[in-house]
Design a protein around this motif. Structure first.
Motif, PDB file in Angstrom:
ATOM      1  N   LYS A   1     -57.295 -31.282  43.061  1.00  0.00           N
ATOM      2  CA  LYS A   1     -56.402 -31.422  42.000  1.00  0.00           C
ATOM      3  C   LYS A   1     -55.708 -30.549  41.836  1.00  0.00           C
ATOM      4  CE  LYS A   1     -59.721 -33.199  39.019  1.00  0.00           C
ATOM      5  NZ  LYS A   1     -60.438 -33.901  38.039  1.00  0.00           N
ATOM      6  N   LEU A   2     -55.940 -29.256  41.736  1.00  0.00           N
ATOM      7  CA  LEU A   2     -55.280 -27.942  41.347  1.00  0.00           C
ATOM      8  C   LEU A   2     -54.155 -27.849  42.569  1.00  0.00           C
ATOM      9  CD1 LEU A   2     -54.708 -25.521  39.609  1.00  0.00           C
ATOM     10  CD2 LEU A   2     -56.387 -23.993  40.902  1.00  0.00           C
ATOM     11  N   ALA A   3     -54.584 -27.911  43.866  1.00  0.00           N
ATOM     12  CA  ALA A   3     -53.652 -27.711  45.011  1.00  0.00           C
ATOM     13  C   ALA A   3     -52.729 -28.978  44.792  1.00  0.00           C
ATOM     14  CB  ALA A   3     -54.563 -27.899  46.227  1.00  0.00           C
ATOM     15  N   PHE A   4     -52.959 -29.973  44.610  1.00  0.00           N
ATOM     16  CA  PHE A   4     -52.033 -31.275  44.525  1.00  0.00           C
ATOM     17  C   PHE A   4     -50.911 -31.082  43.549  1.00  0.00           C
ATOM     18  CE2 PHE A   4     -51.625 -35.827  42.625  1.00  0.00           C
ATOM     19  CZ  PHE A   4     -50.667 -36.007  43.666  1.00  0.00           C
ATOM     20  N   TYR A   5     -51.346 -30.463  42.319  1.00  0.00           N
ATOM     21  CA  TYR A   5     -50.174 -29.851  41.405  1.00  0.00           C
ATOM     22  C   TYR A   5     -49.575 -28.897  41.679  1.00  0.00           C
ATOM     23  CZ  TYR A   5     -48.560 -29.052  36.684  1.00  0.00           C
ATOM     24  OH  TYR A   5     -47.518 -29.132  35.884  1.00  0.00           O
ATOM     25  N   LEU A   6     -50.238 -27.732  42.296  1.00  0.00           N
ATOM     26  CA  LEU A   6     -49.556 -26.714  42.426  1.00  0.00           C
ATOM     27  C   LEU A   6     -48.419 -26.706  43.573  1.00  0.00           C
ATOM     28  CD1 LEU A   6     -52.000 -23.594  41.629  1.00  0.00           C
ATOM     29  CD2 LEU A   6     -50.229 -24.677  40.127  1.00  0.00           C
ATOM     30  N   LYS A   7     -49.054 -27.484  44.672  1.00  0.00           N
ATOM     31  CA  LYS A   7     -48.188 -27.610  45.927  1.00  0.00           C
ATOM     32  C   LYS A   7     -46.875 -28.622  45.595  1.00  0.00           C
ATOM     33  CE  LYS A   7     -51.599 -26.661  49.334  1.00  0.00           C
ATOM     34  NZ  LYS A   7     -52.516 -27.186  50.445  1.00  0.00           N
ATOM     35  N   PHE A   8     -47.301 -29.421  44.495  1.00  0.00           N
ATOM     36  CA  PHE A   8     -46.170 -30.230  44.076  1.00  0.00           C
ATOM     37  C   PHE A   8     -45.062 -29.558  43.341  1.00  0.00           C
ATOM     38  CE2 PHE A   8     -44.443 -32.269  40.115  1.00  0.00           C
ATOM     39  CZ  PHE A   8     -43.545 -33.275  40.650  1.00  0.00           C
ATOM     40  N   LEU A   9     -45.309 -28.607  42.562  1.00  0.00           N
ATOM     41  CA  LEU A   9     -44.460 -27.769  41.884  1.00  0.00           C
ATOM     42  C   LEU A   9     -43.456 -26.838  42.866  1.00  0.00           C
ATOM     43  CD1 LEU A   9     -46.209 -26.522  38.769  1.00  0.00           C
ATOM     44  CD2 LEU A   9     -44.764 -28.341  38.709  1.00  0.00           C
ATOM     45  N   ASN A  10     -44.319 -26.297  44.178  1.00  0.00           N
ATOM     46  CA  ASN A  10     -43.655 -25.929  45.006  1.00  0.00           C
ATOM     47  C   ASN A  10     -42.550 -26.820  45.849  1.00  0.00           C
ATOM     48  OD1 ASN A  10     -43.628 -23.109  45.318  1.00  0.00           O
ATOM     49  ND2 ASN A  10     -45.430 -23.062  46.736  1.00  0.00           N
ATOM     50  N   ALA A  11     -43.215 -27.890  46.091  1.00  0.00           N
ATOM     51  CA  ALA A  11     -42.358 -28.830  46.921  1.00  0.00           C
ATOM     52  C   ALA A  11     -41.180 -29.293  46.213  1.00  0.00           C
ATOM     53  CB  ALA A  11     -43.449 -29.941  47.290  1.00  0.00           C
ATOM     54  N   LYS A  12     -41.236 -29.376  44.819  1.00  0.00           N
ATOM     55  CA  LYS A  12     -40.093 -29.672  44.034  1.00  0.00           C
ATOM     56  C   LYS A  12     -38.777 -28.995  44.531  1.00  0.00           C
ATOM     57  CE  LYS A  12     -40.126 -30.968  39.881  1.00  0.00           C
ATOM     58  NZ  LYS A  12     -40.182 -31.155  38.339  1.00  0.00           N
ATOM     59  N   LYS A  13     -39.066 -27.701  44.624  1.00  0.00           N
ATOM     60  CA  LYS A  13     -37.908 -26.702  44.745  1.00  0.00           C
ATOM     61  C   LYS A  13     -37.153 -27.115  46.204  1.00  0.00           C
ATOM     62  CE  LYS A  13     -40.453 -22.913  43.298  1.00  0.00           C
ATOM     63  NZ  LYS A  13     -41.420 -21.779  43.722  1.00  0.00           N
TER      64      LYS A  13
ATOM     65  N   TRP B   1     -48.696 -32.104  49.573  1.00  0.00           N
ATOM     66  CA  TRP B   1     -47.442 -31.866  49.511  1.00  0.00           C
ATOM     67  C   TRP B   1     -46.830 -31.383  50.945  1.00  0.00           C
ATOM     68  CZ3 TRP B   1     -44.049 -34.962  46.551  1.00  0.00           C
ATOM     69  CH2 TRP B   1     -45.163 -35.569  45.637  1.00  0.00           C
ATOM     70  N   GLN B   2     -46.923 -32.125  51.899  1.00  0.00           N
ATOM     71  CA  GLN B   2     -46.540 -31.332  53.359  1.00  0.00           C
ATOM     72  C   GLN B   2     -45.212 -32.141  53.368  1.00  0.00           C
ATOM     73  OE1 GLN B   2     -48.381 -29.430  55.287  1.00  0.00           O
ATOM     74  NE2 GLN B   2     -50.553 -30.303  55.539  1.00  0.00           N
ATOM     75  N   VAL B   3     -44.302 -31.268  52.859  1.00  0.00           N
ATOM     76  CA  VAL B   3     -42.844 -32.245  52.913  1.00  0.00           C
ATOM     77  C   VAL B   3     -42.250 -32.387  54.233  1.00  0.00           C
ATOM     78  CG1 VAL B   3     -40.406 -31.617  52.073  1.00  0.00           C
ATOM     79  CG2 VAL B   3     -42.383 -30.961  50.779  1.00  0.00           C
ATOM     80  N   ASP B   4     -42.575 -31.425  55.338  1.00  0.00           N
ATOM     81  CA  ASP B   4     -41.992 -31.772  56.626  1.00  0.00           C
ATOM     82  C   ASP B   4     -42.715 -33.063  57.385  1.00  0.00           C
ATOM     83  OD1 ASP B   4     -40.009 -29.987  57.056  1.00  0.00           O
ATOM     84  OD2 ASP B   4     -41.175 -28.357  57.740  1.00  0.00           O
ATOM     85  N   PHE B   5     -43.878 -33.009  56.959  1.00  0.00           N
ATOM     86  CA  PHE B   5     -44.630 -34.193  57.469  1.00  0.00           C
ATOM     87  C   PHE B   5     -44.260 -35.270  56.592  1.00  0.00           C
ATOM     88  CE2 PHE B   5     -48.860 -31.541  58.959  1.00  0.00           C
ATOM     89  CZ  PHE B   5     -48.041 -31.127  59.796  1.00  0.00           C
ATOM     90  N   LEU B   6     -43.803 -35.206  55.323  1.00  0.00           N
ATOM     91  CA  LEU B   6     -43.572 -36.552  54.805  1.00  0.00           C
ATOM     92  C   LEU B   6     -42.260 -36.930  55.482  1.00  0.00           C
ATOM     93  CD1 LEU B   6     -44.280 -35.460  51.011  1.00  0.00           C
ATOM     94  CD2 LEU B   6     -45.414 -37.463  52.028  1.00  0.00           C
ATOM     95  N   ARG B   7     -41.373 -35.905  55.721  1.00  0.00           N
ATOM     96  CA  ARG B   7     -40.043 -36.279  56.151  1.00  0.00           C
ATOM     97  C   ARG B   7     -39.879 -36.985  57.497  1.00  0.00           C
ATOM     98  NH1 ARG B   7     -37.952 -31.118  56.170  1.00  0.00           N
ATOM     99  NH2 ARG B   7     -36.688 -31.462  54.337  1.00  0.00           N
ATOM    100  N   ARG B   8     -41.010 -36.743  58.194  1.00  0.00           N
ATOM    101  CA  ARG B   8     -40.982 -37.399  59.528  1.00  0.00           C
ATOM    102  C   ARG B   8     -41.922 -38.667  59.783  1.00  0.00           C
ATOM    103  NH1 ARG B   8     -42.059 -31.602  62.818  1.00  0.00           N
ATOM    104  NH2 ARG B   8     -40.241 -30.531  62.508  1.00  0.00           N
ATOM    105  N   GLN B   9     -42.437 -39.039  58.548  1.00  0.00           N
ATOM    106  CA  GLN B   9     -43.421 -40.144  58.556  1.00  0.00           C
ATOM    107  C   GLN B   9     -42.541 -41.504  58.510  1.00  0.00           C
ATOM    108  OE1 GLN B   9     -46.733 -40.511  56.036  1.00  0.00           O
ATOM    109  NE2 GLN B   9     -47.372 -42.413  56.884  1.00  0.00           N
ATOM    110  N   THR B  10     -42.434 -42.005  59.631  1.00  0.00           N
ATOM    111  CA  THR B  10     -41.308 -43.418  59.591  1.00  0.00           C
ATOM    112  C   THR B  10     -42.110 -44.501  60.610  1.00  0.00           C
ATOM    113  OG1 THR B  10     -39.290 -43.824  60.384  1.00  0.00           O
ATOM    114  CG2 THR B  10     -40.263 -41.826  61.272  1.00  0.00           C
ATOM    115  N   PRO B  11     -41.387 -45.714  60.314  1.00  0.00           N
ATOM    116  CA  PRO B  11     -42.004 -46.737  61.345  1.00  0.00           C
ATOM    117  C   PRO B  11     -41.359 -46.463  62.753  1.00  0.00           C
ATOM    118  CG  PRO B  11     -41.266 -47.662  59.466  1.00  0.00           C
ATOM    119  CD  PRO B  11     -40.791 -46.260  59.163  1.00  0.00           C
ATOM    120  N   PHE B  12     -40.306 -45.757  62.879  1.00  0.00           N
ATOM    121  CA  PHE B  12     -39.708 -45.677  64.058  1.00  0.00           C
ATOM    122  C   PHE B  12     -38.801 -44.328  64.327  1.00  0.00           C
ATOM    123  CE2 PHE B  12     -35.642 -46.155  66.573  1.00  0.00           C
ATOM    124  CZ  PHE B  12     -36.237 -46.438  67.794  1.00  0.00           C
TER     125      PHE B  12
END
Lengths: 311, 311
Positions: free
Chosen positions: A255-267, B180-191
């Protein structure tokens, strides 16, 4: 025997996600230190600011008020009597406990009674809004937001603080992610800066697990209401919390990682919105003067007026 | 009795999230129609393209191959024998079932045996990579990605398709969101469109629940391997699937909404990356020539070479 990392005495709590066990006095000290750290990290307020603490009578808000007071911040409380019934007269019981805490600590408490101020209790507002399919929780949120900002503005407080803990924040985040509510994700933050007519809002407890705020309140001998709000039964929030607890149980710190990584990803996700959380234009409500997103009456005043017309 | 919405005969499946019950023949037709719709919606490929279907011998990939074949797409299969043991010789049993399907449908099947081609089975690669703390699953993914692209390139296929279903996609999405793996989120796609040296990849089944692909395979009398891979036991993927099933059970359609709203939100979250999924520069591997993110040898070739040095 589990030992305190700082003094080797018997520990009262083990926080797996921090790999940290502490005795009673070091735990209470740790909560204060961490709160101070959060306040500074998210630039919430300083000791020059006058702080209004929204208090429900529950463990989180009373613990928060206690911690801020002990850290020598200038605080007053705000209790809103929402007229929620339940076995033990939920709202009345909460008010008594809040008043007790305030007087024991010689702190100023503002109280607002929804029935007296706005003509109806939350269940009554909810009842008469049935056509709009309003749930008590959404009406309740509306009344609280309106009242908190009204009192903060009226008495010139610099910042409004709420006792939201990590579990609260994570449950909301989880909900917003499941439905990919991009605007809600953009706005979820430990600190919302001021806008014309809107007092800044801060959540100094946003990094504490519910278990930690409960332990703090208990170990500090704070008397708080332990019942859940009767309307929260079966709510999505509680369902989400249960699921997230399962995840946490399997992998401590999730839970803590989910929240803190979210705050980071927001940037990265919302670079241009980082500071200006409400980029939309705001208008003063024609009735109460509080900011609203469209010209005319705000949602709160429309509800109150519609209700007066109906009765 | 549950009735088919189209013909009023006895239904064999009720899809709560679509509020749709169908009989056997209308369900099989529906799966074909929906697959066609997905292929077009995400502009995956046309009937002029030569399609390589990655087949594991499980329900999803065999069902996908069957559907594409019945929809008159030009397909061939690729089976990779990974040397995974288990009670029933997992890999060997899967290969037999895959070969049976191919011959019964008179379809071309490429087979690659990891032990013969690269010197080791997945468990052996995993064993000798212990210092790097590699799990079988990450080594396995590496070998499969390398081999799929190698065969697709070698034989000039236009597109590579995999049988990932909604549950697979949602489990990955959930994991990427929790961290919150932003790069993985960016790449997840059906095609994923083509890049120099990389064959496009498509997931035509990404909107079907696992239960639907299983029903399709079962009702089409496709013989498939029902065992889970022995290495998947207790995996994060399976844990996530269990949690997501609880959510789905409480609110039918949660998984589908989570995935579709994510694809929608991506347009807002990653506007500049919408088309160009791999914006990083790619270099040909010094050994195999496949594209890799840094000059020199690719991760796959480094693993194979390191292993040859060790033995």
């Amino acid at each position: 025997m589990m030992k305190c990392r700082k003094c080797n005495q018997k520990a009262v709590i083990n926080m797996r996600h921090h790999k940290l066990s502490l005795c009673k006095s070091h735990f209470l000290e740790w909560v204060g230190d961490q709160t101070e750290r959060n306040i500074r990290k998210y630039k919430m307020f300083t000791r020059n600011d006058r702080i209004l603490v929204a208090v429900s009578g529950g463990k989180d808000s009373l613990a928060l008020w206690d911690v801020l007071n002990k850290l020598s911040y200038k605080t007053a409380g705000l209790y809103i009597h929402l007229g929620i019934p339940g076995e033990d007269h939920y709202s009345t019981k909460s008010q008594i406990l809040t008043e007790k805490f305030a007087s024991e600590n010689q702190l100023l408490l503002h109280t607002v009674n929804a029935k007296q101020e706005f003509g109806k209790t939350i269940p009554e507002f909810s009842e008469s809004n049935k056509r709009a399919k309003s749930k008590p929780c959404s009406v309740c949120g509306l009344v609280k937001r309106h009242t908190m900002n009204e009192i903060a503005t009226k008495y010139g407080y610099d910042v409004l603080v709420t006792g939201h803990n990590l579990d609260d924040e994570v449950s909301v985040l989880f909900n917003n992610v499941l439905a990919w509510q991009v605007d809600f994700l953009r706005r979820q933050t430990p600190f919302i800066p001021a806008k014309v007519g809107l007092t800044p809002k801060a959540k100094p407890f946003c990094r504490f697990y519910e278990r930690e705020t409960a332990a703090y309140a208990f170990l500090s001998n704070i008397e708080y209401i332990t019942d859940e709000c009767p309307f929260s039964e079966g709510s999505t929030t509680l369902q989400n919390k249960e699921l997230l607890n399962q995840l946490e149980h399997k992998r401590a710190g999730t839970k803590l990682a989910f929240y803190l990584k979210f705050l980071n990803a927001k940037k990265e996700l919302f670079p241009e919105h980082e500071i200006d959380h409400f980029s939309d234009e705001l208008f003063p409500c024609a009735v109460c003067g509080q900011p609203t997103t469209a010209p005319g009456k705000c949602t709160f005043c429309r509800m109150v007026i519609r209700d007066q017309e109906l009765t």
